[in-house]
Design a protein around this motif. Structure first.
Motif, mmCIF file in Angstrom:
data_model
loop_
_atom_site.group_PDB
_atom_site.id
_atom_site.type_symbol
_atom_site.label_atom_id
_atom_site.label_comp_id
_atom_site.label_asym_id
_atom_site.label_seq_id
_atom_site.Cartn_x
_atom_site.Cartn_y
_atom_site.Cartn_z
ATOM 1 N N ASP A 1 0.832 -1.211 0.000
ATOM 2 C CA ASP A 1 0.000 0.000 0.000
ATOM 3 C C ASP A 1 0.867 1.261 0.000
ATOM 4 O O ASP A 1 0.568 2.244 -0.689
ATOM 5 N N ILE A 2 1.955 1.245 0.780
ATOM 6 C CA ILE A 2 2.864 2.384 0.817
ATOM 7 C C ILE A 2 3.572 2.541 -0.532
ATOM 8 O O ILE A 2 3.789 3.664 -1.012
ATOM 9 N N ILE A 3 3.929 1.413 -1.179
ATOM 10 C CA ILE A 3 4.600 1.477 -2.480
ATOM 11 C C ILE A 3 3.688 2.139 -3.517
ATOM 12 O O ILE A 3 4.144 2.942 -4.341
ATOM 13 N N PHE A 4 2.396 1.822 -3.468
ATOM 14 C CA PHE A 4 1.456 2.472 -4.395
ATOM 15 C C PHE A 4 1.422 3.989 -4.162
ATOM 16 O O PHE A 4 1.396 4.769 -5.117
ATOM 17 N N ILE A 5 1.393 4.383 -2.913
ATOM 18 C CA ILE A 5 1.353 5.815 -2.605
ATOM 19 C C ILE A 5 2.648 6.487 -3.051
ATOM 20 O O ILE A 5 2.646 7.609 -3.579
ATOM 21 N N MET B 1 -0.983 -2.815 -9.362
ATOM 22 C CA MET B 1 -1.800 -3.740 -8.567
ATOM 23 C C MET B 1 -1.859 -5.113 -9.226
ATOM 24 O O MET B 1 -1.821 -6.154 -8.540
ATOM 25 N N GLU B 2 -1.960 -5.121 -10.544
ATOM 26 C CA GLU B 2 -1.971 -6.401 -11.255
ATOM 27 C C GLU B 2 -0.646 -7.136 -11.052
ATOM 28 O O GLU B 2 -0.626 -8.371 -10.889
ATOM 29 N N ALA C 1 -8.461 -0.751 2.175
ATOM 30 C CA ALA C 1 -7.395 0.004 2.831
ATOM 31 C C ALA C 1 -6.445 0.583 1.791
ATOM 32 O O ALA C 1 -5.942 1.715 1.945
ATOM 33 N N THR C 2 -6.192 -0.162 0.708
ATOM 34 C CA THR C 2 -5.345 0.320 -0.386
ATOM 35 C C THR C 2 -5.960 1.553 -1.035
ATOM 36 O O THR C 2 -5.296 2.572 -1.245
ATOM 37 N N GLY D 1 -6.002 4.627 1.282
ATOM 38 C CA GLY D 1 -4.688 5.246 1.391
ATOM 39 C C GLY D 1 -4.387 6.142 0.205
ATOM 40 O O GLY D 1 -3.849 7.250 0.354
ATOM 41 N N LEU D 2 -4.736 5.691 -0.998
ATOM 42 C CA LEU D 2 -4.518 6.501 -2.198
ATOM 43 C C LEU D 2 -5.406 7.741 -2.212
ATOM 44 O O LEU D 2 -4.968 8.827 -2.593
ATOM 45 N N VAL D 3 -6.658 7.569 -1.788
ATOM 46 C CA VAL D 3 -7.578 8.720 -1.731
ATOM 47 C C VAL D 3 -7.076 9.747 -0.727
ATOM 48 O O VAL D 3 -7.066 10.959 -0.994
ATOM 49 N N GLU D 4 -6.630 9.274 0.410
ATOM 50 C CA GLU D 4 -6.119 10.179 1.437
ATOM 51 C C GLU D 4 -4.890 10.936 0.929
ATOM 52 O O GLU D 4 -4.730 12.126 1.200
ATOM 53 N N PHE D 5 -4.037 10.242 0.172
ATOM 54 C CA PHE D 5 -2.864 10.917 -0.390
ATOM 55 C C PHE D 5 -3.291 11.995 -1.388
ATOM 56 O O PHE D 5 -2.750 13.107 -1.392
ATOM 57 N N ALA D 6 -4.279 11.695 -2.223
ATOM 58 C CA ALA D 6 -4.764 12.682 -3.191
ATOM 59 C C ALA D 6 -5.352 13.904 -2.488
ATOM 60 O O ALA D 6 -5.173 15.043 -2.927
ATOM 61 N N ILE D 7 -6.043 13.666 -1.371
ATOM 62 C CA ILE D 7 -6.599 14.781 -0.603
ATOM 63 C C ILE D 7 -5.475 15.645 -0.042
ATOM 64 O O ILE D 7 -5.560 16.879 -0.048
#
Length: 785
Positions: free
Chosen positions: A329-333, A349-350, A367-368, A371-377
């Motif tokens: 999840d952190i790697i995606f962010i 993700m694939e 949760a993934t 986390g991305l939505v929160e980063f975008a915010i």
């Protein structure tokens, strides 16, 4: 003759409650009483109905919503202030236990004012129950109280630490007693150290940790050291924090992931690049990996400090070491922070799924997405946040309460109130934990109240939902809702909101709500009647309101030409139970000046009587000046000149304002020119340097008694005798003061011929008509006390 001192009257006297008669025309608009248990009951303003009949029964306002047991401690606090008999010890013990038990179970913070009441109660029990072990409280009661104190609100804690010391000392006394073989538990020490570290006493906390570690280092793990690390971080004490780390290394404290998190995140938030890198790469015992929280903070640290190369190397190494789900999840962010789009995140993700085909847990989940939505915010990018939610739908990931809360948040940030309401509707069908959505719902209520066309029913529906959940409104939301109800004259709803929420706020939060009422009262768009009703509500609920704010309210009603209301505001100050919130000399002076402007004799007599009975006030020249202004304005110049005598006989003596005000009184009193000459001769004999304002006041007295020839001599000799030159104020005062239009014409002829330039300046000020038809110059002769 039948006595009117019945049981009801004696009850009101004992409990400091107002005594009202049903025929009294001066009954308070909104009445409030303080019950014996310390709670406040506020009654809304009465409303007249047609022919005195109401279509429905009067609605009752809600009782004050207090934490269990707090009312008993409030009652004890009131008894200390009024010096009356306190509640019995058994009742105080019960209230103390109820309060801390409820706080411990709800995991809610104890406010500073609540800790103060609890500390007073505990101190009283220690003093009165010396012979009982634990001053009447059991060991478990004390332990619950200490653990409840762990949650210290920001910017508070002085009272928390003092109370924690007293409770911890009592626990130690019990556990070390001969009748008990119970050792001091880790939980007790941990709670005490947590309180000390959170309230600025981390050095003391560290000493205690070292002592406890030397006794039994096996049991305590690292929890106590983490409290100390966080405490020094909160205090910004970098030297002692580094010293603590050295002590831990010397004592071989195991460096687990929690300790790694505490140290690394501290330096990352401080943007200390080198030290952050050092501690992030420090080995963790047992093969543990950094926590999700640590990685997220380090990610933000890399972005802020442009350490993208180090961050890329770091996350690449993590990716090569079979990361777990939270690390993915952190790697995606991290990829998103480096400019990867939503489609690229989808492909990553694939890749994650293909690399972990044998695992059912390492899959993108809600949760993934969150986390991305929160980063975008955090990047203020609501469009991308919306696309991430769509990405979750593509992966057939069901949104949860956190998703809808985040969706509400970013939609509110761009003013999409309807979209936020739609997200809230979906949120209602989800389970929430620990009221995590409440802050965002508060924002939604504020946003809905700020739109041009307010949907009142929808707002009340959301508020009712929060009430059913027993959730708290934050101060900004409460202030906004109170303003909404005030505009609609819904006084009962205002009182209900205040009774339910304000007694769970800190003093700073209460002040924020109170200031909303003050702003409402100061807004001239609101009628005086509505401003008065609003004042009468907030002054009862916010008894801690300072003198400055109350004085602003008094001044406002003077400016609204309601001296009677302003004097009542002053009276409320004078009757306050706390002496430090009663009027000061300056407050009396400002009140008398307002009365002078209104020429309110009834208000003057009332406030002056309060002053006579106020043994705390030592009269000053400024106070005497304000009294002279008030009595002169109320057509009692003789009484005013008595204060002039008090000033001349005082150690402080008169000021220039005193002289002007006394001369102004001489203008109004019979044979005032005689007293004015005495004052003038005294000034000349004492060789006091005169001003144009004082000179104008003196010639104004003489002119008022038609002594024009004497006035001409004084004005023409100003430069020779007083080193002054005539100004528009001088000539204008003479013209306005002299009686009769014939004499005024004579003054005008003399002024135009003798001082043409000054008279021209005077003409520029303009004239105003009077009731007798004459015209007076608009000169300003206001004198401040």
């Amino acid at each position: 003759m039948e006595s009117h001192l019945n049981r009801r009257i004696f009850h009101r006297i004992l409990f400091n409650e107002p005594i009202h008669h049903r025929l009294c025309v001066s009954r308070t608009v909104i009445q409030s009483t303080r019950r014996p248990n310390g709670t406040i009951v506020v009654r809304p303003p009465p409303r007249r109905t047609l022919f005195g009949f109401s279509s429905k029964s009067e609605r009752k306002t809600k009782e004050v919503d207090l934490d269990p047991g707090l009312s008993t401690m409030l009652e004890f606090n009131d008894s200390c202030k009024s010096r009356t008999r306190p509640p019995p010890a058994s009742q105080l013990i019960k209230g103390f236990n109820q309060f801390f038990s409820a706080k411990h179970q709800s995991q809610s913070q104890i406010l500073g004012i609540q800790a103060h009441h609890a500390a007073q109660t505990f101190r009283h029990l220690q003093e009165t129950n010396k012979n009982e072990e634990g001053c009447g409280l059991s060991l478990s009661n004390l332990q619950i109280a200490l653990r409840a104190l762990e949650r210290v609100p920001p910017e508070e804690g002085v009272t928390h630490s003092a109370l924690a010391r007293a409770i911890f000392a009592e626990i130690k006394s019990i556990t070390t007693g001969s009748s008990h073989g119970v050792p001091l538990s880790l939980e007790d020490v941990s709670a005490y150290i947590a309180v000390l570290s959170a309230t600025g006493y981390t050095l003391e906390a560290r000493d205690l940790v070292e002592d406890f570690w030397s006794q039994d280092h096996i049991k305590i793990a690292n929890r106590l050291w983490i409290h100390v690390i966080k405490g020094f971080g909160k205090e910004n004490n970098e030297h002692e924090l580094a010293r603590t780390i050295e002590i831990m290394e010397a004592r071989q404290v195991p460096f687990d992931c929690k300790l790694h998190q505490a140290i690394t995140t501290h330096y990352a938030r401080k943007d200390n690049v080198e030290v952050t890198k050092k501690w992030y790469t420090h080995p963790i015992v047992g093969g543990q990996v950094p926590t999700y929280h640590t990685n997220y903070v380090v990610l933000q640290f890399c972005i802020r400090n442009r350490e993208l190369e180090w961050g890329s190397t770091l996350f690449r190494s993590i990716l090569e070491s079979s990361p777990n789900k939270s690390t993915w999840d952190i790697i995606f962010i991290w990829a998103a922070s480096n400019g990867k789009g939503v489609d690229e995140i989808d492909r990553m993700m694939e890749v994650m799924v293909r690399r972990n085909e044998g695992s059912l847990t390492i899959r993108p989940d809600i949760a993934t997405i969150n986390g991305l939505v929160e980063f975008a915010i955090s990047r203020k990018d609501p469009y991308t946040a919306e696309r991430y939610i769509a990405l979750g739908q593509k992966w057939r990931i069901t949104p949860n309460a956190r998703t809808y809360t985040l969706q509400m948040d970013y939609r509110i940030s761009v003013g999409d109130v309807d979209g936020a309401r739609a997200a809230y509707s979906k949120l209602q069908g989800e389970e929430t934990t620990k009221d995590e959505d409440v802050p965002c719902v508060n924002k939604l209520i504020q946003a809905m109240c700020s739109v041009r066309h307010v949907d009142y029913d929808a707002i009340m529906g959301i508020v009712e939902d929060l009430n059913e959940r027993k959730a708290r409104l934050d101060p900004d939301t409460l202030s906004t809702l109170c303003a909404l109800h005030l505009e609609r004259d819904e006084w009962n709803d205002v009182i209900d909101l205040l009774m339910k929420h304000t007694f769970h706020y800190s003093l700073e939060q209460r002040a924020k709500v109170r200031d909303g009422f003050v702003d409402f009262c100061l807004n001239r768009v609101n009628s005086t009647a509505r401003a008065w009703d609003a004042y009468m509500i907030f002054r009862q609920v916010f008894e801690e309101t300072d003198i400055g704010t109350r004085t602003i309210m008094m001044r406002e009603f003077f400016q609204r030409k309601r001296s009677d209301m302003a004097c009542h505001v002053f009276g409320h100050m004078r009757q306050h139970i706390r002496q430090e919130l009663r009027p000061k000399v300056e407050t009396y002076g400002e009140c008398f000046e307002g009365i002078a402007e209104a020429a309110d004799l009834e208000g003057l007599e009332m406030v002056h009587n309060m002053l006579k009975l106020d043994f705390r006030i030592e009269p000053t020249t400024s106070l005497y000046n304000s009294l002279m202004l008030a009595y002169t304005a109320c057509k009692m110049p003789d009484r005013s000149l008595e204060f002039w005598e008090d000033i001349t006989n005082s150690r402080e003596g008169p000021t220039y304002s005193s002289i002007q005000i006394a001369l102004r009184a001489c203008e109004e009193t019979p044979f005032g020119e005689t007293e004015a000459r005495k004052i003038w001769h005294s000034l000349n004999n004492m060789d006091i340097e005169l001003t144009n304002e004082v000179f104008a006041s003196y010639v104004g007295v003489l002119a008022g008694w038609a002594l024009f020839e004497e006035v001409k001599g004084l004005v023409q000799g100003m430069n020779q005798h007083y080193s002054l030159a005539p100004i528009p104020l001088t000539l204008g005062t003479v013209y306005n003061a002299i009686p009769g239009q014939t004499r005024k014409d004579e003054v005008e002829h003399w002024g135009r011929t003798t001082y043409p330039e000054i008279w021209t300046e005077l003409e520029k000020l303009g004239r105003k008509p009077t009731e007798d038809g004459s015209q007076l110059f608009q000169i300003v002769r206001n004198v401040a006390a």
